[in-house]
Design a protein around this motif. Sequence first.
Motif, PDB file in Angstrom:
ATOM      1  N   LEU A   1      13.173   6.310  36.414  1.00 48.02           N
ATOM      2  CA  LEU A   1      11.894   5.738  37.161  1.00 48.02           C
ATOM      3  C   LEU A   1      10.889   6.918  37.379  1.00 48.02           C
ATOM      4  O   LEU A   1       9.528   6.813  37.331  1.00 48.02           O
ATOM      5  CB  LEU A   1      11.959   4.888  38.448  1.00 48.02           C
ATOM      6  CG  LEU A   1      12.667   3.481  37.941  1.00 48.02           C
ATOM      7  CD1 LEU A   1      13.163   2.813  39.298  1.00 48.02           C
ATOM      8  CD2 LEU A   1      11.971   2.609  37.233  1.00 48.02           C
ATOM      9  N   ALA A   2      11.529   8.043  37.854  1.00 48.81           N
ATOM     10  CA  ALA A   2      10.666   9.146  38.099  1.00 48.81           C
ATOM     11  C   ALA A   2      10.075   9.953  37.009  1.00 48.81           C
ATOM     12  O   ALA A   2       9.059  10.524  37.285  1.00 48.81           O
ATOM     13  CB  ALA A   2      11.327   9.993  39.322  1.00 48.81           C
ATOM     14  N   ASN A   3      11.063  10.081  36.253  1.00 47.03           N
ATOM     15  CA  ASN A   3      10.675  11.263  34.956  1.00 47.03           C
ATOM     16  C   ASN A   3      10.848  10.779  33.355  1.00 47.03           C
ATOM     17  O   ASN A   3      10.300  11.483  32.610  1.00 47.03           O
ATOM     18  CB  ASN A   3      12.254  12.136  35.168  1.00 47.03           C
ATOM     19  CG  ASN A   3      12.160  12.647  36.463  1.00 47.03           C
ATOM     20  OD1 ASN A   3      11.161  13.366  36.889  1.00 47.03           O
ATOM     21  ND2 ASN A   3      13.303  12.688  37.002  1.00 47.03           N
ATOM     22  N   HIS A   4      11.101   9.613  33.308  1.00 43.68           N
ATOM     23  CA  HIS A   4      10.764   9.027  31.775  1.00 43.68           C
ATOM     24  C   HIS A   4       9.597   8.836  31.386  1.00 43.68           C
ATOM     25  O   HIS A   4       8.581   8.374  32.172  1.00 43.68           O
ATOM     26  CB  HIS A   4      11.430   7.629  31.724  1.00 43.68           C
ATOM     27  CG  HIS A   4      11.462   7.051  30.208  1.00 43.68           C
ATOM     28  ND1 HIS A   4      12.188   7.827  29.334  1.00 43.68           N
ATOM     29  CD2 HIS A   4      10.996   6.156  29.689  1.00 43.68           C
ATOM     30  CE1 HIS A   4      12.245   7.026  28.027  1.00 43.68           C
ATOM     31  NE2 HIS A   4      11.340   6.158  28.485  1.00 43.68           N
TER      32      HIS A   4
ATOM     33  N   ASP B   1      26.997   4.095  42.426  1.00 40.10           N
ATOM     34  CA  ASP B   1      26.126   5.201  43.056  1.00 40.10           C
ATOM     35  C   ASP B   1      25.475   5.840  41.941  1.00 40.10           C
ATOM     36  O   ASP B   1      24.286   6.405  41.812  1.00 40.10           O
ATOM     37  CB  ASP B   1      27.147   5.886  43.970  1.00 40.10           C
ATOM     38  CG  ASP B   1      27.328   5.411  45.132  1.00 40.10           C
ATOM     39  OD1 ASP B   1      26.522   4.470  45.556  1.00 40.10           O
ATOM     40  OD2 ASP B   1      28.432   5.622  45.655  1.00 40.10           O
ATOM     41  N   VAL B   2      26.203   5.944  40.700  1.00 42.36           N
ATOM     42  CA  VAL B   2      25.828   6.910  39.595  1.00 42.36           C
ATOM     43  C   VAL B   2      24.911   6.221  38.939  1.00 42.36           C
ATOM     44  O   VAL B   2      23.839   6.731  38.424  1.00 42.36           O
ATOM     45  CB  VAL B   2      27.041   7.054  38.584  1.00 42.36           C
ATOM     46  CG1 VAL B   2      26.631   8.052  37.490  1.00 42.36           C
ATOM     47  CG2 VAL B   2      28.137   8.053  39.263  1.00 42.36           C
ATOM     48  N   ALA B   3      24.907   4.887  38.967  1.00 41.65           N
ATOM     49  CA  ALA B   3      23.924   4.026  38.010  1.00 41.65           C
ATOM     50  C   ALA B   3      22.579   4.059  38.636  1.00 41.65           C
ATOM     51  O   ALA B   3      21.553   4.270  38.241  1.00 41.65           O
ATOM     52  CB  ALA B   3      24.457   2.524  37.733  1.00 41.65           C
ATOM     53  N   HIS B   4      22.548   4.061  40.187  1.00 39.55           N
ATOM     54  CA  HIS B   4      21.599   4.065  40.993  1.00 39.55           C
ATOM     55  C   HIS B   4      20.720   5.543  40.808  1.00 39.55           C
ATOM     56  O   HIS B   4      19.670   5.433  40.541  1.00 39.55           O
ATOM     57  CB  HIS B   4      21.838   3.961  42.253  1.00 39.55           C
ATOM     58  CG  HIS B   4      20.566   4.031  43.079  1.00 39.55           C
ATOM     59  ND1 HIS B   4      19.615   2.917  43.289  1.00 39.55           N
ATOM     60  CD2 HIS B   4      20.129   4.845  44.174  1.00 39.55           C
ATOM     61  CE1 HIS B   4      18.523   3.182  43.971  1.00 39.55           C
ATOM     62  NE2 HIS B   4      18.906   4.316  44.568  1.00 39.55           N
ATOM     63  N   GLU B   5      21.619   6.526  40.663  1.00 38.71           N
ATOM     64  CA  GLU B   5      20.819   7.888  40.411  1.00 38.71           C
ATOM     65  C   GLU B   5      20.355   7.940  39.134  1.00 38.71           C
ATOM     66  O   GLU B   5      19.126   8.543  39.011  1.00 38.71           O
ATOM     67  CB  GLU B   5      21.973   8.798  40.710  1.00 38.71           C
ATOM     68  CG  GLU B   5      22.625   9.302  41.907  1.00 38.71           C
ATOM     69  CD  GLU B   5      23.547  10.224  42.132  1.00 38.71           C
ATOM     70  OE1 GLU B   5      24.160  10.776  41.087  1.00 38.71           O
ATOM     71  OE2 GLU B   5      24.197  10.555  43.209  1.00 38.71           O
ATOM     72  N   ILE B   6      20.904   7.330  38.112  1.00 36.09           N
ATOM     73  CA  ILE B   6      20.127   7.178  36.983  1.00 36.09           C
ATOM     74  C   ILE B   6      19.010   6.443  36.929  1.00 36.09           C
ATOM     75  O   ILE B   6      17.867   6.745  36.302  1.00 36.09           O
ATOM     76  CB  ILE B   6      21.163   6.702  35.741  1.00 36.09           C
ATOM     77  CG1 ILE B   6      22.496   7.712  35.466  1.00 36.09           C
ATOM     78  CG2 ILE B   6      20.503   6.494  34.183  1.00 36.09           C
ATOM     79  CD1 ILE B   6      23.390   7.132  34.830  1.00 36.09           C
ATOM     80  N   VAL B   7      18.893   5.324  37.176  1.00 35.36           N
ATOM     81  CA  VAL B   7      17.819   4.555  37.816  1.00 35.36           C
ATOM     82  C   VAL B   7      16.762   5.328  38.275  1.00 35.36           C
ATOM     83  O   VAL B   7      15.487   5.421  37.917  1.00 35.36           O
ATOM     84  CB  VAL B   7      17.965   3.077  38.527  1.00 35.36           C
ATOM     85  CG1 VAL B   7      16.759   2.538  38.989  1.00 35.36           C
ATOM     86  CG2 VAL B   7      18.958   2.431  37.574  1.00 35.36           C
ATOM     87  N   VAL B   8      16.901   5.960  39.438  1.00 36.71           N
ATOM     88  CA  VAL B   8      16.017   6.644  40.240  1.00 36.71           C
ATOM     89  C   VAL B   8      15.213   7.930  39.399  1.00 36.71           C
ATOM     90  O   VAL B   8      14.134   8.145  39.253  1.00 36.71           O
ATOM     91  CB  VAL B   8      16.650   7.380  41.545  1.00 36.71           C
ATOM     92  CG1 VAL B   8      15.723   8.448  41.865  1.00 36.71           C
ATOM     93  CG2 VAL B   8      16.808   6.150  42.562  1.00 36.71           C
ATOM     94  N   ASP B   9      16.251   8.430  38.484  1.00 34.30           N
ATOM     95  CA  ASP B   9      15.670   9.756  37.583  1.00 34.30           C
ATOM     96  C   ASP B   9      14.915   9.061  36.573  1.00 34.30           C
ATOM     97  O   ASP B   9      13.718   9.502  36.205  1.00 34.30           O
ATOM     98  CB  ASP B   9      16.940  10.480  37.009  1.00 34.30           C
ATOM     99  CG  ASP B   9      16.432  11.450  36.005  1.00 34.30           C
ATOM    100  OD1 ASP B   9      15.948  12.233  36.650  1.00 34.30           O
ATOM    101  OD2 ASP B   9      16.778  11.164  34.835  1.00 34.30           O
TER     102      ASP B   9
END
Length: 138
Positions: A104-107, A94-102
């Motif tokens: 992809l959206a913000n990097h 769950d934590v890893a998925h949140e990082i991936v979403v962030d």
Amino acid sequence: MIYGSGMLELGQTFSMEQMIVDNDIIMMERKFMEGVVVNDETLAVDAIKMIGVGNDFIAHPSTMEQIDLASDPRVFDRRMLGEWQADGKKDVIDVAHEIVVDVLANHKVKPLEADVKAAWDKIAAEADKAYFARAGKE
């Protein structure tokens, strides 16, 4: 050498979440390779004097202050169980998925410096020229 970050099923499948988890593991290994700082603070000398040998050090604040010395993972949660449960009980994925979403959206990728890009373009052009010359496709 560490390779295969994000790979599943012997490399037949790739997972961005797995890459985040693997990155945490790799960073912990790198931190381990730096060695361990040994001094009165990291050895908890004051806590040992206060609590006494053979007693419970887990609840002492110095334990949590020093817990990330070996590494500072992003996805592995080292908090006490009650605190983790009160915060929603997110597991590693769950934590890893949140990082991936962030990401992809913000990097934002920092553009290459002009001289570096020019050097890469030159290398690529020379490689293309050599390849096509060997293939007879100039």
